[in-house]
Write an enzyme that holds these catalytic residues in place. Structure first.
Site, PDB file in Angstrom:
ATOM      1  N   GLU A  63      -6.153 -10.948  -1.321  1.00  0.00           N
ATOM      2  CA  GLU A  63      -6.929 -10.813  -0.074  1.00  0.00           C
ATOM      3  C   GLU A  63      -8.418 -10.793  -0.391  1.00  0.00           C
ATOM      4  O   GLU A  63      -9.172  -9.943   0.103  1.00  0.00           O
ATOM      5  CB  GLU A  63      -6.528  -9.519   0.660  1.00  0.00           C
ATOM      6  CG  GLU A  63      -5.031  -9.405   0.905  1.00  0.00           C
ATOM      7  CD  GLU A  63      -4.612  -8.158   1.686  1.00  0.00           C
ATOM      8  OE1 GLU A  63      -5.488  -7.459   2.225  1.00  0.00           O
ATOM      9  OE2 GLU A  63      -3.404  -7.898   1.744  1.00  0.00           O
ATOM     10  N   GLU A 114       0.800  -1.234   0.000  1.00  0.00           N
ATOM     11  CA  GLU A 114       0.000   0.000   0.000  1.00  0.00           C
ATOM     12  C   GLU A 114       0.833   1.285   0.000  1.00  0.00           C
ATOM     13  O   GLU A 114       0.625   2.168   0.835  1.00  0.00           O
ATOM     14  CB  GLU A 114      -0.952  -0.001   1.205  1.00  0.00           C
ATOM     15  CG  GLU A 114      -1.877  -1.205   1.232  1.00  0.00           C
ATOM     16  CD  GLU A 114      -2.765  -1.257   2.467  1.00  0.00           C
ATOM     17  OE1 GLU A 114      -2.597  -0.432   3.378  1.00  0.00           O
ATOM     18  OE2 GLU A 114      -3.639  -2.148   2.516  1.00  0.00           O
TER      19      GLU A 114
HETATM   20  C1  XIL Z   1      -6.187  -6.839   8.298  1.00  0.00           C
HETATM   21  C2  XIL Z   1      -6.430  -8.072   9.170  1.00  0.00           C
HETATM   22  O1  XIL Z   1      -7.317  -8.937   8.499  1.00  0.00           O
HETATM   23  C3  XIL Z   1      -7.011  -7.647  10.493  1.00  0.00           C
HETATM   24  O2  XIL Z   1      -7.091  -8.765  11.378  1.00  0.00           O
HETATM   25  C4  XIL Z   1      -6.160  -6.548  11.146  1.00  0.00           C
HETATM   26  O3  XIL Z   1      -6.808  -6.087  12.314  1.00  0.00           O
HETATM   27  C5  XIL Z   1      -5.967  -5.392  10.192  1.00  0.00           C
HETATM   28  O4  XIL Z   1      -5.419  -5.877   8.980  1.00  0.00           O
HETATM   29  N1  XIL Z   1      -4.946  -4.905   3.744  1.00  0.00           N
HETATM   30  C6  XIL Z   1      -3.919  -5.715   4.133  1.00  0.00           C
HETATM   31  C7  XIL Z   1      -4.139  -6.676   5.261  1.00  0.00           C
HETATM   32  O5  XIL Z   1      -2.858  -5.734   3.490  1.00  0.00           O
HETATM   33  O6  XIL Z   1      -2.962  -6.879   5.999  1.00  0.00           O
HETATM   34  C8  XIL Z   1      -5.245  -6.216   6.170  1.00  0.00           C
HETATM   35  O7  XIL Z   1      -5.480  -7.245   7.133  1.00  0.00           O
HETATM   36  C9  XIL Z   1      -6.488  -5.897   5.377  1.00  0.00           C
HETATM   37  C10 XIL Z   1      -6.228  -4.793   4.384  1.00  0.00           C
END
Ligand code: XIL
Length: 375
Positions: A263, A158
């Site tokens: 994701e 990001e």
């Molecule tokens: C999220 C996790 O799922 C949560 O448990 C945590 O509280 C916050 O992060 N983008 C990403 C991930 O790259 O690492 C994030 O994961 C979601 C958004």
């Protein structure tokens, strides 16, 4: 020949029957074995083996894993002189035991990174060289520990704003824009055989996608082999369009890199914000209308979810030559971060398995799309 056709038709019908009756005749990883890896993000209860229901699903259905939080800076390097590998080691062991492709997530990010990383022991912001050496130490230590075991790393996560410019993170402000190249250089040196990825959300929007393309070109120009770009895939029902996903995969593949959906989940709940960003620091107050499905998902909404998953997978399969992995962000609906982000606490239904671990209609729709019902 005729007999063969008949058998094929019969198998097809049986397949559809089995799929619609809830007894899948194959698994996600087998159905897509000639297309891409099927991954899932694991939390600690899963890779430690405590959540046995989820573990059974993971072993049966998936051939790649990502750590939901275990390898983030705050988890693995909580204090300046203290690394904590307990969770990371278990995560990697789980993947090795089950012959899975193990993903590392993530080395350099603006979230879930303690404040001390950017400050000296008096709380004064670090200068460039000191932050660079801290970053280098972190990357060599973490990547080095799992060298040869973790197959690919989200090196920088990001780094871009919506307009495609570099995010003004502490990394950028203190080190300057070349912090990105440095991170990839360190990671490549630490494990020359590990694949290195750039991972972000909203790359389906043109301005940000162009920023990512420029970024990948810079990394390539510096002579570092970047293997892929991860589209996080925190999608809504109305964004991005199938077309946007299609165009994005095509545009990125022209750089000679693989594309991963890293994701994936589908947010069906009423939006608390117009933003499409998966910015983890967002937090909106709970209002009843933002949490409408506390007694289960209505059939019509379930159907929309199924269709949306089928449409997206049609795009991924179309690009099977460049899409190397599709990873879901959680095993069952109950595990999803969308139950607590960007509003605490709601009932979310974004994944392929119900809270009790049963496959949802979207699971069967995806399998059928892979042609799994007809051998
Ligand atoms: C999220 C996790 O799922 C949560 O448990 C945590 O509280 C916050 O992060 N983008 C990403 C991930 O790259 O690492 C994030 O994961 C979601 C958004």
């Amino acid at each position: 020949m005729k007999l063969f056709m008949k058998i094929k038709a019969l198998v097809g019908i049986t397949g559809v029957f089995l799929a619609t009756s809830g007894f899948a005749q194959t698994t996600l990883k087998d159905a897509f074995k000639n297309d891409f890896l099927i991954g899932v993000a694991l939390n600690e209860a899963e890779f430690a083996g405590l959540n046995t229901n989820a573990v059974a699903i993971v072993k049966a259905q998936f051939n790649s894993i990502s750590p939901e939080n275990a390898l983030k800076w705050e988890s693995i390097h909580p204090k300046p002189d203290q690394y904590d590998f307990s969770a990371g080691d278990r995560y990697v062991e789980f993947g090795q035991k089950n012959n899975m492709f193990i993903v590392g997530h993530t080395l350099v990010w603006h979230n879930q990174t303690p404040k001390w990383v950017f400050q000296d022991d008096k709380g004064i912001p670090l200068v460039r060289d000191r932050l660079l050496s801290r970053m280098s130490n972190h990357i060599f230590t973490v990547v080095g520990r799992y060298k040869g075991k973790i197959g690919g790393w989200d090196v920088v996560n990001e780094a871009l704003d919506d307009d495609g410019k570099l995010r003004q993170s502490e990394w950028e402000k203190i080190i300057g824009p070349d912090y990105i190249i440095k991170a990839y250089q360190f990671a490549h040196e630490a494990d020359p055989r590990a694949e290195l990825y750039y991972n972000d959300f909203s790359l389906e929007n043109e301005a940000k996608r162009n920023g990512a393309i420029a970024l990948v070109r810079k990394i390539q120009a510096a002579g570092i082999p970047i293997a892929g770009v991860g589209l996080q895939g925190h999608y809504k029902m109305d964004w991005p369009t199938n077309n946007q996903v299609d165009e994005t995969i095509t545009a990125l593949s022209k750089l000679g890199v693989k594309v991963m959906i890293t994701e994936l989940d589908l947010d069906m709940l009423p939006p608390a914000t117009k933003s499409q960003a998966a910015e983890v620091s967002m937090n909106f107050a709970l209002r009843a209308e933002l949490n409408p499905y506390t007694n289960g998902l209505p059939a019509a909404v379930q159907q929309q979810l199924t269709q949306r998953y089928a449409d997206l997978f049609a795009v991924f399969v179309k690009h099977r030559d460049v899409v190397s992995r599709v990873t879901f962000w959680g095993v069952t609906d109950g595990d999803s971060w969308l139950n607590y982000w960007p509003v605490k606490v709601r009932m979310a239904y974004p994944l392929l398995f119900n809270r009790d671990g049963r496959p949802k209609p979207a699971f069967n729709a995806i399998l059928q799309l892979a042609g799994a019902a007809v051998p």
